[in-house]
Design a protein around this motif. Structure first.
Motif, PDB file in Angstrom:
ATOM      1  N   UNK A  29       0.847  -1.166   0.000  1.00 41.63           N
ATOM      2  CA  UNK A  29       0.000   0.000   0.000  1.00 41.63           C
ATOM      3  C   UNK A  29       0.903   1.243   0.000  1.00 41.63           C
ATOM      4  N   UNK A  30       0.474   2.260  -0.707  1.00 41.36           N
ATOM      5  CA  UNK A  30       1.217   3.524  -0.749  1.00 41.36           C
ATOM      6  C   UNK A  30       1.257   4.159   0.641  1.00 41.36           C
ATOM      7  N   UNK A  31       2.350   4.841   0.937  1.00 41.72           N
ATOM      8  CA  UNK A  31       2.528   5.469   2.238  1.00 41.72           C
ATOM      9  C   UNK A  31       1.455   6.504   2.536  1.00 41.72           C
ATOM     10  N   UNK A  32       1.139   7.373   1.580  1.00 39.15           N
ATOM     11  CA  UNK A  32       0.132   8.403   1.835  1.00 39.15           C
ATOM     12  C   UNK A  32      -1.242   7.793   2.130  1.00 39.15           C
ATOM     13  N   UNK A  33      -1.577   6.720   1.435  1.00 39.29           N
ATOM     14  CA  UNK A  33      -2.859   6.050   1.667  1.00 39.29           C
ATOM     15  C   UNK A  33      -2.869   5.355   3.029  1.00 39.29           C
ATOM     16  N   UNK A  34      -1.745   4.781   3.418  1.00 41.44           N
ATOM     17  CA  UNK A  34      -1.654   4.127   4.722  1.00 41.44           C
ATOM     18  C   UNK A  34      -1.850   5.136   5.853  1.00 41.44           C
ATOM     19  N   UNK A  35      -1.219   6.295   5.742  1.00 40.26           N
ATOM     20  CA  UNK A  35      -1.349   7.325   6.773  1.00 40.26           C
ATOM     21  C   UNK A  35      -2.791   7.805   6.890  1.00 40.26           C
ATOM     22  N   UNK A  36      -3.487   7.897   5.760  1.00 40.50           N
ATOM     23  CA  UNK A  36      -4.894   8.295   5.785  1.00 40.50           C
ATOM     24  C   UNK A  36      -5.755   7.188   6.388  1.00 40.50           C
ATOM     25  N   UNK A  37      -5.517   5.938   5.986  1.00 38.71           N
ATOM     26  CA  UNK A  37      -6.318   4.819   6.501  1.00 38.71           C
ATOM     27  C   UNK A  37      -6.158   4.640   8.006  1.00 38.71           C
ATOM     28  N   UNK A  38      -4.967   4.901   8.530  1.00 40.66           N
ATOM     29  CA  UNK A  38      -4.746   4.767   9.972  1.00 40.66           C
ATOM     30  C   UNK A  38      -5.279   5.968  10.731  1.00 40.66           C
ATOM     31  N   UNK A  39      -5.620   7.007   9.998  1.00 45.56           N
ATOM     32  CA  UNK A  39      -6.122   8.259  10.561  1.00 45.56           C
ATOM     33  C   UNK A  39      -5.075   8.995  11.380  1.00 45.56           C
ATOM     34  N   UNK A  40      -3.811   8.742  11.091  1.00 49.61           N
ATOM     35  CA  UNK A  40      -2.729   9.527  11.682  1.00 49.61           C
ATOM     36  C   UNK A  40      -2.752  10.917  11.060  1.00 49.61           C
ATOM     37  N   UNK A  86      -1.627  -3.982   6.368  1.00 53.27           N
ATOM     38  CA  UNK A  86      -1.773  -3.019   5.270  1.00 53.27           C
ATOM     39  C   UNK A  86      -3.067  -3.266   4.492  1.00 53.27           C
ATOM     40  N   UNK A  87      -4.134  -3.591   5.194  1.00 54.84           N
ATOM     41  CA  UNK A  87      -5.428  -3.835   4.549  1.00 54.84           C
ATOM     42  C   UNK A  87      -5.922  -2.568   3.861  1.00 54.84           C
ATOM     43  N   UNK A  88      -6.522  -2.742   2.696  1.00 57.35           N
ATOM     44  CA  UNK A  88      -7.022  -1.614   1.911  1.00 57.35           C
ATOM     45  C   UNK A  88      -8.261  -0.978   2.530  1.00 57.35           C
ATOM     46  N   UNK A  89      -9.198  -1.810   2.968  1.00 59.35           N
ATOM     47  CA  UNK A  89     -10.475  -1.309   3.466  1.00 59.35           C
ATOM     48  C   UNK A  89     -10.603  -1.625   4.948  1.00 59.35           C
ATOM     49  N   UNK A  90     -10.653  -0.566   5.760  1.00 58.05           N
ATOM     50  CA  UNK A  90     -10.794  -0.740   7.199  1.00 58.05           C
ATOM     51  C   UNK A  90     -11.825   0.242   7.732  1.00 58.05           C
ATOM     52  N   UNK A  91     -12.385  -0.090   8.867  1.00 59.83           N
ATOM     53  CA  UNK A  91     -13.340   0.806   9.504  1.00 59.83           C
ATOM     54  C   UNK A  91     -12.596   1.725  10.472  1.00 59.83           C
ATOM     55  N   UNK A  92     -13.304   2.701  10.985  1.00 58.69           N
ATOM     56  CA  UNK A  92     -12.701   3.636  11.932  1.00 58.69           C
ATOM     57  C   UNK A  92     -12.207   2.904  13.176  1.00 58.69           C
TER      58      UNK A  92
END
Length: 80
Positions: free
Chosen positions: A1-12, A63-69
Motif C-alpha cells: 500500500x502507498x505510504x500516503x494512503x496508509x497514513x490516511x487509513x490509519x487516521x494519523x 496493510x489492509x485496503x479497506x478498514x473501519x474507523x
C-alpha cells in the motif's frame, strides 16, 4: 500500500493530500530512510513521523485496503 494512503487509513493524518505533502516534505521515514508518498509500506516497517514539534514511531502491523474507523488503531503499534 502507498505510504500516503496508509497514513490516511490509519487516521494519523486526516486527508490524503496532507499525507502526500508531509511525505514529499521529508517529514516521514520508513526504516530510517526518507520516504516519498508513493513508497510501498509493508508489514513490519517502522515509520518515523514528524508533525510539528512531535516525533513518533509506529510499527506497521497490517496493510489492509479497506478498514473501519474502529479497526484503524489496530493496524499499527505505537513504539513511543
Amino acid at each position: 500500500m502507498r505510504l500516503d494512503k496508509y497514513l490516511k487509513n490509519t487516521r494519523i493524518i486526516k486527508r490524503r493530500t496532507l499525507a502526500k505533502e508531509a511525505c514529499n516534505g521529508g517529514k516521514i521515514s520508513i526504516n530510517g530512510k526518507i520516504a516519498k508518498a508513493g513508497t510501498e509500506v509493508r508489514t513490519g516497517d517502522i515509520l518515523t513521523i514528524t508533525l510539528g514539534n512531535r516525533v513518533f514511531k509506529i510499527e506497521v502491523l497490517d496493510t489492509s485496503e479497506h478498514i473501519t474507523k474502529n479497526q484503524s488503531k489496530e493496524i499499527y503499534r505505537n513504539l513511543d
